[in-house]
Design a protein around this motif. Structure first.
Motif, short mmCIF file in Angstrom:
data_model
loop_
_atom_site.label_atom_id
_atom_site.label_comp_id
_atom_site.label_asym_id
_atom_site.label_seq_id
_atom_site.Cartn_x
_atom_site.Cartn_y
_atom_site.Cartn_z
N UNK A 5 0.81 -1.21 0.00
CA UNK A 5 0.00 0.00 0.00
C UNK A 5 0.85 1.27 0.00
N UNK A 6 1.98 1.27 0.72
CA UNK A 6 2.71 2.51 0.96
C UNK A 6 3.86 2.72 -0.03
N UNK A 7 4.38 1.65 -0.63
CA UNK A 7 5.51 1.78 -1.55
C UNK A 7 5.25 2.78 -2.69
N UNK B 14 7.54 3.77 5.74
CA UNK B 14 6.80 3.75 6.98
C UNK B 14 7.15 2.59 7.87
N UNK B 15 7.71 1.52 7.29
CA UNK B 15 8.16 0.39 8.09
C UNK B 15 9.62 0.56 8.47
N UNK B 16 10.44 0.90 7.50
CA UNK B 16 11.86 1.12 7.76
C UNK B 16 12.47 1.90 6.60
N UNK B 17 13.71 2.35 6.78
CA UNK B 17 14.40 3.14 5.75
C UNK B 17 15.34 2.25 4.95
N UNK C 199 0.60 6.60 15.65
CA UNK C 199 1.71 6.76 14.71
C UNK C 199 1.98 8.23 14.40
N UNK C 200 0.91 9.01 14.25
CA UNK C 200 1.06 10.43 13.97
C UNK C 200 1.72 11.16 15.14
N UNK C 201 1.26 10.88 16.35
CA UNK C 201 1.83 11.52 17.54
C UNK C 201 3.31 11.18 17.68
N UNK D 121 1.45 7.63 9.20
CA UNK D 121 0.11 7.39 9.75
C UNK D 121 -0.59 6.21 9.06
N UNK D 122 -0.71 6.20 7.71
CA UNK D 122 -1.35 5.04 7.08
C UNK D 122 -0.55 3.76 7.23
N UNK D 123 0.79 3.87 7.22
CA UNK D 123 1.61 2.67 7.38
C UNK D 123 1.37 2.03 8.74
N UNK D 124 1.35 2.84 9.80
CA UNK D 124 1.09 2.32 11.15
C UNK D 124 -0.32 1.75 11.25
N UNK D 125 -1.28 2.44 10.64
CA UNK D 125 -2.67 1.99 10.70
C UNK D 125 -2.85 0.65 10.01
N UNK D 126 -2.31 0.52 8.80
CA UNK D 126 -2.44 -0.73 8.05
C UNK D 126 -1.71 -1.87 8.75
N UNK D 127 -0.49 -1.58 9.23
CA UNK D 127 0.32 -2.61 9.86
C UNK D 127 -0.34 -3.15 11.12
N UNK D 128 -0.74 -2.27 12.03
CA UNK D 128 -1.25 -2.74 13.32
C UNK D 128 -2.63 -3.39 13.17
#
Length: 356
Positions: free
Chosen positions: A32-34, A76-79, A262-264, A327-334
């Protein structure tokens, strides 16, 4: 019912099932995020063509300047630090970008002219590095959280904070040498045999700790991020469940909790992210031009330099792109991870009932 605190679905499943759930979440998050980061890199490439990347002072005196660029790819997962030399080896990452007026325009033109698969051209390094790192991280968090619940008793509110920090510290420590090795392979185009000789030489010259270059800035950003993320996630998830009179978190609750926390965490740790980005680019530079590479400065000196040059705002550069991505990466992942754990928990309960 509104007074009930939702129990975590982490109990009742095996570590292997936790790994499967986190691995699935990492793959879906990457898918989704790539495209967001591929578009970002293409927009960066448009602003800074290869012919303008290398400054004259970056190469030894009298040498012909080669054109190269280090791209910092983060989904969003790693660099990932991706090094391109002479415009080669970057066909999927740095094609002639044409003219894009913005993010949406880039999405449309890349899809129309190069095919929709081009939006996932950064996926392979993500799957190679981010998926194992995420599996280690999430599984370690759940195991540590369950262990600390037994040991800490009255300090339950701080368990996510501590477990998140320790889990991320462990994951970063394990993955850091692999990231350095991968950077060397990309920058110097080494075979596996040449890579082994290169690593042996580096270890003989600088010791085993040289394999963990860049570990400090990564820890300074990722560990506080993880601690804040899990602490806020558990608080927000519990609050949302109480507001909705739910006994346990639904997919929607997990998704919203992941996005908010994730945003905070992303905003509060942004100065460390800015520093880590610069250090990773320095690492890529040193791999391409080791003779001309300067000795890396400490994290705190680098922060002071950024603040002196750009003010406090410089430490919060890239605020919007980081939040939009994290934000979307954390939301989708969790949410995917929690759904996977719930699935395995129900599966195990059904198997136990059949066995009775």
């Amino acid at each position: 019912m509104a007074e009930k605190v939702p129990s975590s679905p982490g109990g009742g499943i095996t570590p292997l099932q936790q790994m499967l759930a986190s691995g699935t979440g990492a793959i879906l998050t990457s898918l989704f995020v790539t495209p967001l980061d591929v578009v970002k890199i293409r927009l960066q490439a448009q602003r800074t063509p290869f012919s303008k990347v290398l400054a004259a002072q970056s190469v030894p005196w009298g040498a012909q300047p080669a054109t190269w660029k280090c791209f910092l790819y983060c989904n969003g997962l790693m660099d990932h630090l991706y090094v391109c030399q002479n415009g080669n080896g970057c066909a999927a990452w740095y094609k002639a970008p044409g003219h894009f007026t913005g993010t949406l325009d880039a999405f449309v033109k890349i899809t129309r002219n190069e095919g929709i698969r081009s939006l996932w051209s950064g996926l392979p390094p993500t799957l190679v590095m981010a998926v194992p790192a995420t599996v280690i991280y999430f599984t370690a968090y759940d195991q540590l959280r369950d262990y600390l619940h037994v040991r800490m008793g009255n300090w339950n509110h701080y368990i996510p904070l501590l477990a998140g920090a320790l889990a991320r510290l462990g994951a970063v420590t394990v993955i850091s040498p692999l990231e350095l090795i991968r950077t060397k392979m990309q920058s110097q185009q080494l075979s596996y045999r040449e890579l082994r000789v290169c690593i042996q030489s580096a270890v003989a010259q600088d010791g085993w700790l040289s394999l963990w270059r860049g570990w400090g800035p990564t820890v300074l950003r990722d560990v506080p991020f993880s601690a804040l993320y899990w602490f806020n996630y558990e608080l927000v998830r519990t609050w949302l469940c109480r507001q909705a009179w739910l006994d346990g978190a639904t997919f929607t609750v997990s998704f919203a909790s992941g996005a908010i926390s994730g945003t905070v965490a992303a905003v509060l740790t942004l100065p460390f992210d800015v520093v880590k980005t610069q250090r990773q680019i320095e690492l890529g530079d040193s791999e391409v031009h080791p003779v001309a590479a300067s000795k890396p400065s400490s994290t705190w000196l680098l922060m002071q330099r950024i603040r002196a040059e750009s003010g406090t705002r410089g430490l919060f550069a890239g605020f919007l792109p980081r939040v939009i991505k994290v934000a979307p990466a954390c939301a989708i992942m969790i949410s995917t991870y929690e759904f996977g754990k719930s699935f395995f928990q129900k599966l195990n309960q059904e198997q136990q009932l059949r066995g009775l």
